[in-house]
Scaffold this motif. Structure first.
Motif, short mmCIF file in Angstrom:
data_model
loop_
_atom_site.label_atom_id
_atom_site.label_comp_id
_atom_site.label_asym_id
_atom_site.label_seq_id
_atom_site.Cartn_x
_atom_site.Cartn_y
_atom_site.Cartn_z
N GLY A 74 53.19 50.29 36.39
CA GLY A 74 51.81 50.75 36.20
C GLY A 74 51.62 51.32 34.80
N ALA A 75 52.63 52.07 34.33
CA ALA A 75 52.55 52.67 32.99
C ALA A 75 52.54 51.58 31.92
N GLN A 76 53.26 50.46 32.19
CA GLN A 76 53.26 49.35 31.23
C GLN A 76 51.85 48.76 31.09
N ALA A 77 51.16 48.63 32.23
CA ALA A 77 49.78 48.11 32.19
C ALA A 77 48.87 49.08 31.43
N LEU A 78 49.13 50.39 31.59
CA LEU A 78 48.30 51.39 30.90
C LEU A 78 48.62 51.44 29.41
N GLY A 79 49.89 51.15 29.05
CA GLY A 79 50.27 51.07 27.64
C GLY A 79 49.47 49.99 26.94
N LYS A 80 49.34 48.87 27.64
CA LYS A 80 48.55 47.74 27.10
C LYS A 80 47.07 48.13 26.99
N LEU A 81 46.59 48.86 28.00
CA LEU A 81 45.19 49.30 27.99
C LEU A 81 44.93 50.22 26.80
N ILE A 82 45.86 51.14 26.51
CA ILE A 82 45.70 52.07 25.38
C ILE A 82 45.52 51.29 24.08
N SER A 83 46.33 50.24 23.90
CA SER A 83 46.29 49.52 22.62
C SER A 83 45.10 48.57 22.51
N HIS A 84 44.48 48.21 23.65
CA HIS A 84 43.39 47.22 23.61
C HIS A 84 42.01 47.82 23.89
N SER A 85 41.91 49.14 24.05
CA SER A 85 40.61 49.71 24.42
C SER A 85 40.23 50.84 23.46
N ALA B 11 33.54 46.85 40.32
CA ALA B 11 32.34 47.68 40.13
C ALA B 11 32.39 48.44 38.81
N VAL B 12 33.55 49.06 38.53
CA VAL B 12 33.67 49.87 37.31
C VAL B 12 33.56 48.98 36.07
N LYS B 13 34.08 47.77 36.17
CA LYS B 13 33.97 46.83 35.04
C LYS B 13 32.50 46.56 34.70
N MET B 14 31.65 46.57 35.73
CA MET B 14 30.22 46.27 35.52
C MET B 14 29.39 47.50 35.13
N CYS B 15 29.99 48.70 35.23
CA CYS B 15 29.27 49.92 34.80
C CYS B 15 29.41 50.05 33.29
N ARG B 16 28.53 49.41 32.57
CA ARG B 16 28.73 49.25 31.12
C ARG B 16 28.56 50.56 30.34
N ASN B 17 27.93 51.57 30.93
CA ASN B 17 27.74 52.83 30.20
C ASN B 17 28.72 53.92 30.63
N GLN C 35 40.20 46.77 30.51
CA GLN C 35 40.74 46.49 29.18
C GLN C 35 39.67 46.28 28.11
N HIS C 36 38.58 45.61 28.46
CA HIS C 36 37.55 45.33 27.44
C HIS C 36 36.26 46.10 27.72
N HIS C 37 36.41 47.26 28.38
CA HIS C 37 35.21 48.05 28.69
C HIS C 37 34.60 48.59 27.40
N PRO C 38 33.28 48.46 27.23
CA PRO C 38 32.68 48.82 25.94
C PRO C 38 32.56 50.32 25.69
N CYS C 39 32.58 51.14 26.76
CA CYS C 39 32.25 52.57 26.58
C CYS C 39 33.32 53.55 27.05
N LEU C 40 34.26 53.11 27.88
CA LEU C 40 35.17 54.06 28.54
C LEU C 40 36.00 54.86 27.53
N LEU C 41 35.89 56.19 27.61
CA LEU C 41 36.61 57.07 26.69
C LEU C 41 37.66 57.91 27.38
N GLU C 42 37.45 58.21 28.67
CA GLU C 42 38.38 59.11 29.37
C GLU C 42 38.80 58.52 30.71
#
Length: 433
Positions: free
Chosen positions: A266-277, A217-223, A247-254
């Motif tokens: 879990g932190a490893q997955a979030l490390g990847k998210l930080i560098s790709h978002s 659901a959150v992936k589809m909330c584009r704004n 990971q490829h969300h166009p708007c997520l800031l926080e």
């Protein structure tokens, strides 16, 4: 002969003023028939206001939602329904406040398999123009049909959560939140606020199905700009799924994942998210991240050009993790605020951060509160600050730093803060036209 004829009416108080004008009678009739025939938009503005001021707040939302835009009406609706109404939290719009809180109330008391899902879906065409933020601090589980046929009483053990997971899937937000085009903030807590004597661990389950539904659901909330999932026992497997979808969300800031059960994977997955978002703020306060997780976050930080705030308070990163984050900040040029309070850090971390303070010109706020930096660690931070002009906040409470060192550090940081304040007065930031 001329004489004056006196007319004595039976009602001495009678006056032409007491006869209501025809307009007034028409407006009364419009108010009376509003539910069947809401012709508000055909009236003159002054007549619209008179009608709206008399409308009942108990009219069906199907009538008022998309016809009545007058703030005074929605203010009455809010004030009659809730004791505390701070409209400044809702962009100063009473109509937005009414619909956001109305939707939140329905979701907080929605019982899967019992409440009719239409209750929520019927709201979408009424509220979709006004809902920008939803804060749902409880999700009720389905009603249990077999009230513990087994004689084993496991109600206050963690095992019970696994036994009854099948009964514990919560309301799936997907149909609702993906249909709200203006939704920018979503704050969720999976649990029950007042379970009283009926406490069971399973009431606080954020199940795998809940997680996969929410991730999709959150992936589809584009704004969506702000996503908070706190106090919901979110573990590594669930955070990996969520991070993958974000990971490829166009708007997520926080992203706020505080008070959960996130460990190193879990932190490893979030490390990847930080560098790709495009993420700017990440809050991981009160989780179970150790040095491996902190090293992964540090790697993400070294590659990120957008993250401005990282909160790791109340984790277990220790010096191996603290040093890794410090080294990342020798190259990172975006992070402004870092919280490493209560992480069992000591002098080696302070030594790396001495170098950071000497080189980094972006960081404005660091917290090392409740660590064991010690006398040596404090002195090293002081050395690093010698030529630093950007740090305006350094929290060293309960960090075992010598009092004199703490005082000298405070003087430098205070001078930086004053310089920044005076600078902002002389050069106020102007918005580009």
């Amino acid at each position: 002969s001329f004489y004056t004829r006196r007319c004595i009416t039976e009602d001495l108080s009678w006056s032409l003023v007491t006869v209501p004008p025809l307009t007034e009678l028409c407006l009364q009739q419009i108010v009376h028939n509003f539910e069947k025939n809401p012709i508000l938009n055909h009236l003159l503005p002054e007549h619209q206001k008179k009608v709206v001021d008399r409308l009942s707040t108990s009219l069906p939302l199907t009538v008022t939602a998309n016809i009545v835009s007058h703030e005074d009406y929605w203010k009455r609706c809010c004030m009659e329904r809730w004791q505390v109404c701070d409209v400044s939290n809702y962009g100063s719009s009473w109509k937005r406040m009414f619909f956001e809180r109305h939707v939140e109330n329905i979701l907080k008391f929605f019982i899967p398999n019992s409440t009719d899902p239409k209750q929520v879906l019927e709201l979408i065409p009424l509220c979709k123009g006004y809902v920008r933020k939803l804060e749902i601090d409880q999700f009720l589980p389905p009603l249990r049909v077999d009230q513990k046929e087994e004689s084993h009483d496991l109600s206050d053990t963690e095992d019970d959560a696994e036994l009854s997971e099948v009964y514990m899937h919560h309301y799936n937000l997907k149909d609702l939140i993906t249909a709200l085009p203006h939704l920018q903030e979503l704050h969720l807590t999976y649990g029950v606020k007042s379970c009283g004597m009926n406490f069971e661990w399973s009431l606080f389950n954020f199940t795998e199905l809940d997680c996969s539904n929410l991730a999709a659901a959150v992936k589809m909330c584009r704004n969506l700009k702000v996503f908070k999932l706190t106090r919901s026992k979110v573990d590594d497997d669930k955070i990996k799924l969520l991070a993958r979808n974000l990971q490829h969300h166009p708007c997520l800031l926080e992203l706020d994942l505080s008070h959960n059960l996130i460990r190193d994977h879990g932190a490893q997955a979030l490390g990847k998210l930080i560098s790709h978002s495009k993420l700017e703020t990440l809050d991981l306060c009160n989780n179970q991240i150790c040095h491996l997780g902190a090293q992964a976050l540090a790697q993400g930080l070294a590659e990120s050009s957008t993250l401005t705030s990282l909160n790791l308070r109340l984790n277990f990163v220790e010096d191996k993790g603290g040093e890794a984050i410090g080294r990342a900040l020798l190259t990172n040029a975006s992070l402004k605020s870092l919280h490493l309070g209560s992480n069992n850090l000591s002098e080696p971390t302070a030594a790396v951060f001495s170098q950071v303070l000497a080189q980094n010109a972006t960081l404005t706020s660091i917290s090392f509160s409740c660590n064991h930096l010690g006398l040596g660690g404090g002195k090293q931070l002081l050395e690093g600050l010698a030529n630093n002009k950007t740090l305006t906040e350094l929290d060293l409470r309960h960090a075992e730093v010598e009092q004199e060192t703490d005082f000298l550090i405070h003087e430098i940081v205070w001078a930086n803060r004053e310089a920044a304040r005076l600078g902002s007065l002389q050069h106020p930031t102007t918005e580009p036209l």
